[in-house]
Design a protein around this motif. Structure first.
Motif, mmCIF file in Angstrom:
data_model
loop_
_atom_site.group_PDB
_atom_site.id
_atom_site.type_symbol
_atom_site.label_atom_id
_atom_site.label_comp_id
_atom_site.label_asym_id
_atom_site.label_seq_id
_atom_site.Cartn_x
_atom_site.Cartn_y
_atom_site.Cartn_z
ATOM 1 N N UNK A 166 0.838 -1.203 0.000
ATOM 2 C CA UNK A 166 0.000 0.000 0.000
ATOM 3 C C UNK A 166 0.874 1.256 0.000
ATOM 4 N N UNK A 225 2.339 1.675 -3.421
ATOM 5 C CA UNK A 225 1.345 2.123 -4.397
ATOM 6 C C UNK A 225 1.047 3.606 -4.228
ATOM 7 N N UNK A 226 1.096 4.083 -3.000
ATOM 8 C CA UNK A 226 0.791 5.490 -2.750
ATOM 9 C C UNK A 226 1.982 6.397 -3.050
ATOM 10 N N UNK A 244 -2.498 7.907 5.654
ATOM 11 C CA UNK A 244 -3.286 9.117 5.418
ATOM 12 C C UNK A 244 -2.408 10.230 4.843
ATOM 13 N N UNK A 261 -1.801 9.715 1.186
ATOM 14 C CA UNK A 261 -2.929 10.055 0.312
ATOM 15 C C UNK A 261 -2.860 11.504 -0.146
ATOM 16 N N UNK A 289 -5.613 13.917 10.561
ATOM 17 C CA UNK A 289 -7.026 13.930 10.219
ATOM 18 C C UNK A 289 -7.588 12.503 10.211
ATOM 19 N N UNK A 307 -18.260 7.946 7.711
ATOM 20 C CA UNK A 307 -16.820 7.754 7.873
ATOM 21 C C UNK A 307 -16.407 6.388 7.327
ATOM 22 N N UNK A 308 -15.117 6.209 7.234
ATOM 23 C CA UNK A 308 -14.574 4.992 6.642
ATOM 24 C C UNK A 308 -13.723 4.273 7.683
ATOM 25 N N UNK A 347 -11.165 1.207 8.198
ATOM 26 C CA UNK A 347 -10.344 0.241 7.481
ATOM 27 C C UNK A 347 -9.698 -0.702 8.482
ATOM 28 N N UNK A 395 -6.916 -3.437 8.870
ATOM 29 C CA UNK A 395 -5.744 -4.073 8.273
ATOM 30 C C UNK A 395 -5.503 -5.369 9.019
ATOM 31 N N UNK A 428 -7.992 2.053 11.024
ATOM 32 C CA UNK A 428 -8.063 3.503 10.860
ATOM 33 C C UNK A 428 -9.518 3.912 10.756
ATOM 34 N N UNK A 450 -11.681 7.290 9.649
ATOM 35 C CA UNK A 450 -11.575 8.643 9.060
ATOM 36 C C UNK A 450 -12.903 9.084 8.474
#
Lengths: 531, 281
Positions: A330, A333-334, A402, A405, A426, A483-484, A486, A488, A529, A531
């Motif tokens: 990840x 990729x970011x 974050x 991103x 955030x 909100x999201x 995640x 892991x 996470x 967010x």
């Protein structure tokens, strides 16, 4: 007759639509061509067309109003050419069709601003050429219909050799395939063959088969790589060309040769140090046209120079510390350039961080420690490194993700610095792990082997059931609608259990989005996470 | 002088505004399986999104026919000194090409100028509205064309998508294909750049995406016009519009426009975005 062809086309709409697997803005070619043909047939039905000329004209007029999409427009112009060619005729003979197809080619090419080969246009062109060759060889109408269909099929199969987008997607041109179905419908109609429920075989991209002069995409791609000398292309026209002989002549003076065609026209694509020899060889066999010569050394140098420039224009890049294959992927990729393996139990050394900073492809480097215990080493590395180093004090993996991103390789250093710093706070970070000993921390007692839930690094909850604990932990955090969350998944948690927990979180917090991601980290059953 | 302005429904020009400015909107076609509709004329946005979300067929679009555009040019040409036809980017639709061919084939006495807006949705409308205002003030063909061209250069359009699925399915994904297949779930943001769909960024959540749109709009500086566009989330659009009014001249508010079936086919539900006309420097 056109109605029969239209019906046959309708039976293949889905197959032709499926050829649009690569992203070009022409939507569904099969549907568009079918609707175009259908409007043409409507045009015929609306008039008392009887003669060849009247029918062709009515067909064209119908499609003129009803043409859909790029392929429909070209098809309509193709039909216009036929109507022009048949003008005033009651019936047609071989020579009339030859004239009509030639006119159709002209109309079709004129219909697009910049004609591109490897498309329906190329197929139309080969139709006109093959009709002409049948006339020259004294063939009859049946010969002509058959030759035209074969030429069109071959031409469609070769479209990927002419157009890189098709080659990359491994498909033939959809418009060309549609035209083949229409031609096949017309041929079967005039030769009295039924077509009810008929499924034609869709054309495959041509394969590596030198016997019939067709080349495969692997062949082309493979040979595109040895790019030196001059890339030379031309078409030889004549009336008794010897494909085999020309191919062997070429192989002596050039490499990466592609020679395709028939006795009337041969297309040559070859790489040579001296393109003059190729041209001379071509002229000795027939008339040359469509000559194109490019210096690949220049192209190659321009390409590498562009790549070098690209490297130098990076204003900033990122070094991050992370563990676990999923989380590492990840970060990469970011846009993280250099990843150092590390975490709670494996704090990387200052030296490791310094050398990662040295490898990063820019003068200004952001460092994401992603762990409270690694921040000091990151700071020390920043001082030792000759580069300009900006340590963003991310204390958790979610904070680091974050921040990434908001990282933009193209943006300037200040923009990235402000955006990443704002993004890293955030977000809320939680984790689930197992107590390694009995302890009481911040007034919370745990026994060895119990699950503990952490929020921003502090223990907030203890329990024996990981699902209940996770829900309690998230309840502590507060999950707002929209909100999201995640999750892991760590390497100690089975996929099944992760999905069960994910499902429970979805049920408990219905206004939130929930995703379960393979993190692969050790020690932490879950990193979370919010967010 | 009478200069008539033509555009297509991929400009998402609201009917009332088009009528009041005398703009002719050529509908593109929206196709649901065996059914075909003229965008905005035979299919409303509400009906469209209902079908898009719940219907059995996935829609596709196709450009208007040359004949349809010829008819419009010939009708308008009867009492015009010129026609300026401004269309959705030629890299996103065949409509511009159709208009060019129609212009070549129409039997009209006045000149027809076809312009590629290199934009989509209200990004197209920015040029169309500016051209119509100049035309309605009695300007000649050259002045209308140069107004349109200068607004083309200053128009921007960028949106937040709920999913890339529709863009990908319709083959319009362009350079934003870099956003496909990410390990983490993202809300993709795209911008129309040089006539093509390009990546603007990615957000983790829808609300962060809306915030990103606002920051992006601010990054373009002062604007002469702003339209906030949406497919299904009117309230989000209204809120975003309020947050952008400072970028406009005093007393002016952003316009809110619905994304119609033609563009909606390729964007899907829950798109929200911004089209703006940067102030001339």
């Amino acid at each position: 007759m056109f109605e029969a062809a239209t019906n046959l086309l309708q039976q293949h709409v889905d197959e032709i639509n499926a050829l649009n697997v690569f992203p070009v803005p022409d939507g569904d070619t099969g549907t568009n061509m079918f609707l175009t043909m259908q409007s043409g047939v409507q045009g015929i039905n609306d008039t008392q067309a009887e003669t060849v000329s009247e029918v062709a004209t009515a067909m064209y007029r119908g499609t003129f109003m009803g043409a859909r999409g790029n392929s429909g427009v070209i098809l309509s112009q193709f039909l216009k050419g036929l109507a022009d060619g048949f003008d005033g005729l009651e019936t047609f003979r071989v020579k009339d069709i030859v004239i009509a197809y030639e006119r159709a080619r002209q109309c079709a090419y004129q219909s697009v601003g910049k004609p591109v080969e490897g498309t329906m246009l190329t197929v139309i062109s080969s139709i006109a050429d093959s009709a002409k060759s049948i006339e020259l060889s004294g063939g009859n109408l049946n010969d002509l219909h058959e030759a035209v269909c074969i030429a069109a099929r071959n031409s469609v199969a070769e479209t990927p050799t002419l157009l890189s987008t098709l080659r990359e997607a491994g498909v033939v041109d959809a418009g060309g395939q549609g035209l083949v179905v229409i031609l096949e419908g017309l041929r079967r109609y005039v030769t009295g063959q039924g077509m009810e429920g008929l499924k034609l075989e869709m054309i495959e991209p041509s394969s590596l088969e030198s016997a019939d002069g067709v080349v495969s995409e692997e062949f082309l791609t493979e040979h595109e790589e040895d790019e030196y000398g001059y890339c030379t292309q031309f078409v030889i026209q004549g009336d008794a060309l010897d494909l085999k002989q020309i191919r062997s002549q070429l192989d002596e003076i050039a490499h990466s040769t592609v020679v395709v065609g028939d006795e009337f026209a041969i297309m040559v694509h070859a790489h040579a140090d001296d393109p003059g020899n190729l041209i001379s060889m071509g002229v000795s066999n027939g008339q040359l046209s469509k000559i194109k010569i490019e210096n690949m050394d220049v192209q190659h140098n321009a390409f590498t120079a562009a790549r070098r420039d690209e490297m130098e224009t990076f204003t900033s890049s990122v070094v991050a510390v992370a563990a676990g294959p999923g989380i590492s992927d990840i970060f990469r990729e970011l846009g993280v350039s250099e990843l150092i393996v590390g975490g709670d139990t494996m704090n990387p050394s200052v030296g490791e961080i310094v050398s990662a900073i040295a490898k990063a492809p820019s003068e200004t480097v952001f460092v994401l420690p992603n762990n409270k215990n690694i921040v000091p080493a990151a700071r020390a590395a920043a001082e030792q490194s000759p580069k300009i180093v900006n340590v963003l004090e991310t204390l958790t993996i979610p904070q680091g993700i974050s921040a990434m991103f908001s990282f933009d390789l193209q943006a300037d250093v200040d923009t990235n610095s402000v955006a990443m710093s704002a993004a890293m706070t955030d977000i809320k970070s939680a984790a689930v792990t197992v107590a390694v000993r009995d302890a009481t921390i911040d007034g919370i007692s745990t026994k060895e082997g119990q699950y503990i839930g952490l929020l921003e690094g502090d223990i907030v909850i203890v329990g024996d059931d990981i699902k209940k604990l996770t829900l309690g932990l998230l309840g502590n955090v507060g999950v707002d609608d929209g909100s999201l969350v995640t999750l892991y998944q760590g390497d100690q948690l089975s996929e099944n259990n992760a999905d069960v927990i994910g499902g429970a979180v979805i049920d408990a917090f219905q206004g939130a989005e929930v995703e379960v991601v393979q993190g692969g980290q050790s020690h932490y059953h879950l990193i979370i996470s919010i967010e | 002088m009478t200069i008539k302005i033509v555009t297509d429904s991929a400009s998402d020009m609201p009917v009332e505004l088009a009528d009041s400015l005398g703009i002719e909107v050529v509908p593109v076609n929206v196709i649901f399986g065996p059914e075909q509709f003229k965008d905005g004329v035979e299919l409303s946005a509400d009906d469209f999104y209902e079908r898009l979300i719940d219907g059995e067929h996935h829609p596709t679009t196709s450009a208007p026919s040359i004949g349809e555009v010829v008819q419009i040019y010939e009708k308008l040409g009867q009492d015009a000194d010129g026609i300026v036809s401004i269309h959705v980017s030629s890299k996103l639709s065949a409509t511009y090409g159709v208009a060019e061919q129609a212009a070549a084939q129409a039997s009209v006495d006045c000149p027809i100028k076809v312009i590629d807006s290199l934009q989509a949705s209200q990004g197209v409308a920015m040029s169309v509205i500016a051209a119509a205002k100049v035309a309605n003030s009695g300007a000649g063909l050259d002045a209308v064309v140069s107004t349109a061209m200068s607004t083309v250069e200053r128009s921007q359009c960028f949106v937040l998508l709920d999913t890339l699925e529709f863009l990908q399915r319709g083959g319009r994904i362009g350079k934003a294909r870099a956003l496909i297949g990410t390990l983490l779930r993202i809300k993709p943001m795209i911008i129309v750049r040089e006539g093509e769909v390009d990546t603007l960024g990615k957000a983790r959540t829808y609300s962060k995406g809306v915030e990103f749109l606002k920051n992006t709009a601010e990054g373009f500086g002062d604007a002469d016009e702003i339209s906030v566009i949406y497919s299904t989330e009117k309230e989000v659009a209204e809120q975003l519009a309020r947050s952008l009014s400072d970028l406009l001249p005093e007393g002016k508010e952003p316009f809110i426009a619905r994304i119609g079936p033609g563009v909606g086919t390729h964007g899907g539900p829950r798109i929200v975005g911004v089209a703006l006309l940067q102030s001339a420097v």
